[in-house]
Design a protein around this motif. Structure first.
Motif, short mmCIF file in Angstrom:
data_model
loop_
_atom_site.label_atom_id
_atom_site.label_comp_id
_atom_site.label_asym_id
_atom_site.label_seq_id
_atom_site.Cartn_x
_atom_site.Cartn_y
_atom_site.Cartn_z
N GLU A 25 23.40 0.05 10.76
CA GLU A 25 22.18 0.16 9.80
C GLU A 25 20.96 0.00 10.66
OE1 GLU A 25 23.44 -2.77 6.51
OE2 GLU A 25 22.72 -1.09 5.14
N ARG A 26 19.72 0.26 10.24
CA ARG A 26 18.45 -0.29 10.59
C ARG A 26 17.61 -0.56 9.68
NH1 ARG A 26 17.88 -2.88 14.61
NH2 ARG A 26 15.82 -2.04 14.93
N PRO A 27 16.63 -1.47 10.01
CA PRO A 27 15.72 -1.73 8.89
C PRO A 27 14.40 -0.80 8.83
CG PRO A 27 15.34 -3.13 10.73
CD PRO A 27 16.64 -2.30 11.23
N VAL A 28 14.07 -0.40 7.45
CA VAL A 28 12.75 0.34 7.40
C VAL A 28 11.85 -0.70 6.42
CG1 VAL A 28 11.98 2.22 6.16
CG2 VAL A 28 14.08 2.42 7.40
N ALA A 29 10.59 -0.58 7.00
CA ALA A 29 9.62 -1.58 6.23
C ALA A 29 8.78 -0.66 5.24
CB ALA A 29 8.85 -2.26 7.38
N PHE A 30 8.91 -0.91 3.91
CA PHE A 30 8.04 -0.49 3.05
C PHE A 30 6.91 -1.29 2.70
CE2 PHE A 30 11.74 1.99 2.18
CZ PHE A 30 11.44 3.34 1.46
N ILE A 31 5.59 -0.62 3.16
CA ILE A 31 4.25 -1.61 2.92
C ILE A 31 3.32 -0.96 1.90
CG2 ILE A 31 2.37 -2.53 4.39
CD1 ILE A 31 4.37 -2.62 6.70
N VAL A 32 2.96 -1.94 1.22
CA VAL A 32 1.55 -1.45 0.58
C VAL A 32 0.42 -2.03 1.18
CG1 VAL A 32 0.40 -1.74 -1.64
CG2 VAL A 32 2.90 -1.54 -1.74
N PRO A 33 -0.36 -1.23 1.80
CA PRO A 33 -1.28 -2.07 2.85
C PRO A 33 -2.66 -2.38 1.95
CG PRO A 33 -1.23 0.45 2.95
CD PRO A 33 -0.31 0.16 1.91
N LYS A 34 -3.38 -2.95 2.59
CA LYS A 34 -4.62 -3.57 2.07
C LYS A 34 -5.87 -3.07 3.30
CE LYS A 34 -4.09 -8.03 2.05
NZ LYS A 34 -4.31 -9.45 1.86
N GLY A 35 -6.23 -1.97 2.71
CA GLY A 35 -7.10 -1.21 3.68
C GLY A 35 -6.52 -0.49 4.66
N ASP A 36 -6.87 -0.01 5.87
CA ASP A 36 -6.49 1.07 6.84
C ASP A 36 -5.59 0.42 7.57
OD1 ASP A 36 -7.96 3.07 9.44
OD2 ASP A 36 -6.09 3.40 8.19
N LEU A 37 -4.32 0.51 7.47
CA LEU A 37 -3.36 -0.03 8.57
C LEU A 37 -2.57 1.00 9.01
CD1 LEU A 37 -1.93 -2.53 9.48
CD2 LEU A 37 -0.40 -2.46 7.33
N LYS A 38 -2.40 0.82 10.20
CA LYS A 38 -1.65 1.76 11.50
C LYS A 38 -0.19 1.46 11.77
CE LYS A 38 -5.18 4.75 11.42
NZ LYS A 38 -5.17 5.92 10.65
N GLU A 39 0.70 2.21 11.92
CA GLU A 39 1.86 1.89 12.31
C GLU A 39 1.93 0.99 13.83
OE1 GLU A 39 5.29 4.63 11.95
OE2 GLU A 39 6.30 3.70 13.62
N GLU A 40 1.11 1.49 14.62
CA GLU A 40 1.18 0.74 15.95
C GLU A 40 0.41 -0.37 15.77
OE1 GLU A 40 2.53 1.92 18.45
OE2 GLU A 40 1.84 0.15 19.85
N GLU A 41 -0.35 -0.44 14.72
CA GLU A 41 -0.83 -1.97 14.81
C GLU A 41 0.06 -3.07 14.35
OE1 GLU A 41 -4.24 -1.90 12.21
OE2 GLU A 41 -4.76 -3.78 12.18
N ILE A 42 0.78 -2.64 13.25
CA ILE A 42 1.97 -3.66 12.75
C ILE A 42 3.00 -3.87 13.68
CG2 ILE A 42 3.26 -1.88 11.57
CD1 ILE A 42 2.32 -5.40 10.08
N ARG A 43 3.32 -2.79 14.38
CA ARG A 43 4.26 -3.06 15.56
C ARG A 43 3.76 -4.03 16.71
NH1 ARG A 43 8.67 -0.08 15.83
NH2 ARG A 43 8.70 2.02 14.62
#
Length: 535
Positions: free
Chosen positions: A470-488
């Motif tokens: 298994e590997r984790p997947v993150a479901f996110i409800v963002p506030k504003g403009d959020l990029k994947e690289e930013e959260i990584r």
């Protein structure tokens, strides 16, 4: 003098192994090797030195190390003087490791040189430590600001340990599992628990298809901090098998040890098997895998991996248990009915969850506590009783009550039963993701991600993965403009701060407008998993 009340304590296992199999060996990589009889001398010398420096019965002794001969020594020496062995999970983030040391109230610590910086970082919170025993493979003195003793000096300066008044109901070990929640849970076992579990595992693995014996060379690829390395440091003394310790895991080194030490028996999670078989050196030395006997546990064995192993001449049997059960409850050994089946049918039974090992009572029950029919369709929860199960979570009566509902240990694992009585797990009633045999606590991960200023809501669910289970997947409800690289990048800074492990970072980030909710207004993770499975 009268009758002698014989207590089932771990020193009896060492006494048996060193007496009956005195010339058998314990091997640590290409660095050190000892006969069982010499190993016993070194264990007793170290145990005597522990008493001299002030370790008392009941003291918790933490071990922070890879799978080494030093760790193996502690497995025996610490409980033999009535102290309690705390096997610290070195894969936890530093912050969580420190929490477990504090919660266990450790008084002493045995620490490999490369881990001493972690200890220094937490010094402000570790005032309860009376002393630290350090070592390096090169036998160089390890620098630390704690009151320090050198392991090698203690081991070599000790004398033969006089008889100790140790009772079988004394606590012998404690360790922590994150399991299904964010906070680690302390789990503890007595001497009696360890001895009975070891005897049952030794008897079980001697059955076909594994057929372990004194002719085997064991190399157990389960970390020594993880549930007593499934009991095998004790089992080896009963079986009389040579014991190979790989240190820090590395597939190339493991294959080399298999070749050099003629390893014939191992235990591991599926991910470790996958990493070994997919390593370039595996094709260079195909002969080392022929006849290799492997006990698989920790997570579901992918069928494709099982067939790939069989093609290379590897003989596999799946086992099952959990941290709270010491851990083994079932193994897919041959019952008389199954042994008579055609080869292909037998193989399919070998890769199921299995049948109970001796003295283990395992049932699959419905919501009313009734056994489900043996139709391999009706799903129920696995519950268990055995003489080695943990009595309680350490200092946690609330979760203990839930664990032991109706006087059966509730695993939270869902399974079916076939006509032969073999159990097969079909799902986990848990939110934690099990990746490579280790839990990724979803609540901790969710909490960290939620601290990002552009994250509104977050939910972590597991996605099936061929390599890791298994590997984790993150479901996110963002506030504003959020990029994947930013959260990584945000999560990588949390890794540097010691708040999470790098391998916990989700493989995928899915941005959604809103979450599906349950009738109680909770995020419906089952619906999110269905979204993943449907693409």
């Amino acid at each position: 003098m009268g009758y002698y009340n014989y207590n089932l304590t771990v020193d009896k296992l060492l006494d048996y192994g060193s007496t009956v199999y005195s010339s058998k060996e314990i091997v640590y990589r290409d660095r050190r090797r000892y006969t069982f009889s010499k190993f016993r001398e070194r264990v007793e010398a170290f145990a005597q030195s522990l008493l001299k420096i002030g370790v008392k019965p009941g003291d918790k002794v933490a071990v922070v190390d890879w799978d080494t001969d030093v760790y193996m020594t502690a497995y025996y020496a610490v409980p033999m003087i009535g102290a309690v062995l705390h096997t610290v999970n070195v894969r936890y983030p530093p912050e969580v490791m420190l929490k477990t040391v504090l919660h266990a109230e450790d008084k002493w610590a045995i620490v490999r040189d490369e881990f001493t910086p972690l200890l220094e970082k937490g010094k402000a919170f570790l005032g309860g430590l009376k002393g630290v025993i350090t070592y390096s493979d090169e036998r160089e003195k390890v620098k630390t600001s704690f009151p320090t003793h050198d392991f090698w000096e203690l081991q070599e300066s000790g004398e033969r340990l006089p008889p100790q008044e140790i009772k079988e109901d004394m606590q012998a070990t404690v360790f922590y599992t994150s399991g299904t929640t964010g906070e680690p849970k302390g789990i503890w076992f007595t001497h009696r628990d360890l001895v009975l579990h070891s005897m049952s595992v030794a008897l079980t693995t001697s059955k076909p298809p594994l057929r372990s014996s004194q002719d085997d060379n064991f190399m157990i690829l389960v970390p020594m901090f993880h549930v007593h390395q499934w009991g095998f440091p004790y089992v080896t003394m009963l079986v009389g098998a040579n014991y190979v310790l790989p240190g820090r895991y590395d597939p190339a080194m493991e294959i080399e040890l298999m070749r050099k030490e003629h390893v014939t028996f191992s235990a591991m999670v599926p991910t470790i098997l996958y990493m070994i078989l997919s390593h370039p050196n595996a094709s260079k030395y195909p002969e080392v895998f022929k006849g290799w006997k492997v006990m698989i546990g920790g997570s579901a064995l992918p069928t494709e991996l099982a067939y790939a192993a069989r093609k290379m001449g590897i003989n596999i049997a799946v086992g099952y248990g959990m941290s709270e059960t010491a851990p083994v409850l079932t193994v897919a050994y041959y019952t008389p009915e199954v042994e008579k089946l055609p080869e292909e049918d037998r193989f399919l039974q070998q890769i199921k969850t299995g049948v109970p090992i001796p003295l283990s009572q395992v049932r699959v029950v419905d919501e009313k506590g009734n056994d489900v029919p043996r139709d391999e369709k009706t799903v129920g929860e696995i519950v268990a009783r055995a003489p080695w199960l943990t009595r309680s979570y350490y200092k946690d009566p609330e979760r203990t009550e839930k664990l032991w509902k109706d006087s059966w240990l509730h695993t939270g694992d869902l399974a079916v039963v076939d006509k032969y009585g073999y159990i097969r797990i079909v799902d986990r009633d848990k939110d934690a993701i099990k990746s490579g045999g280790e839990f990724i606590p979803s609540l901790i991960l969710e909490d960290i991600i939620s601290t990002h200023p552009k994250v509104g809501e977050v939910a972590i669910v597991g996605m099936k993965d061929e390599k890791w289970g298994e590997r984790p997947v993150a479901f996110i409800v963002p506030k504003g403009d959020l990029k994947e690289e930013e959260i990584r990048q945000f999560l990588l800074t949390k890794v540097e701060e010691g708040k999470l492990q790098k391998w916990w970072i989700p493989d995928r980030f899915v941005f959604v407008k809103e979450f599906p909710k349950t009738s109680t207004n909770k995020i419906d993770k089952k619906a999110l998993r269905n979204q993943l499975s449907s693409g």
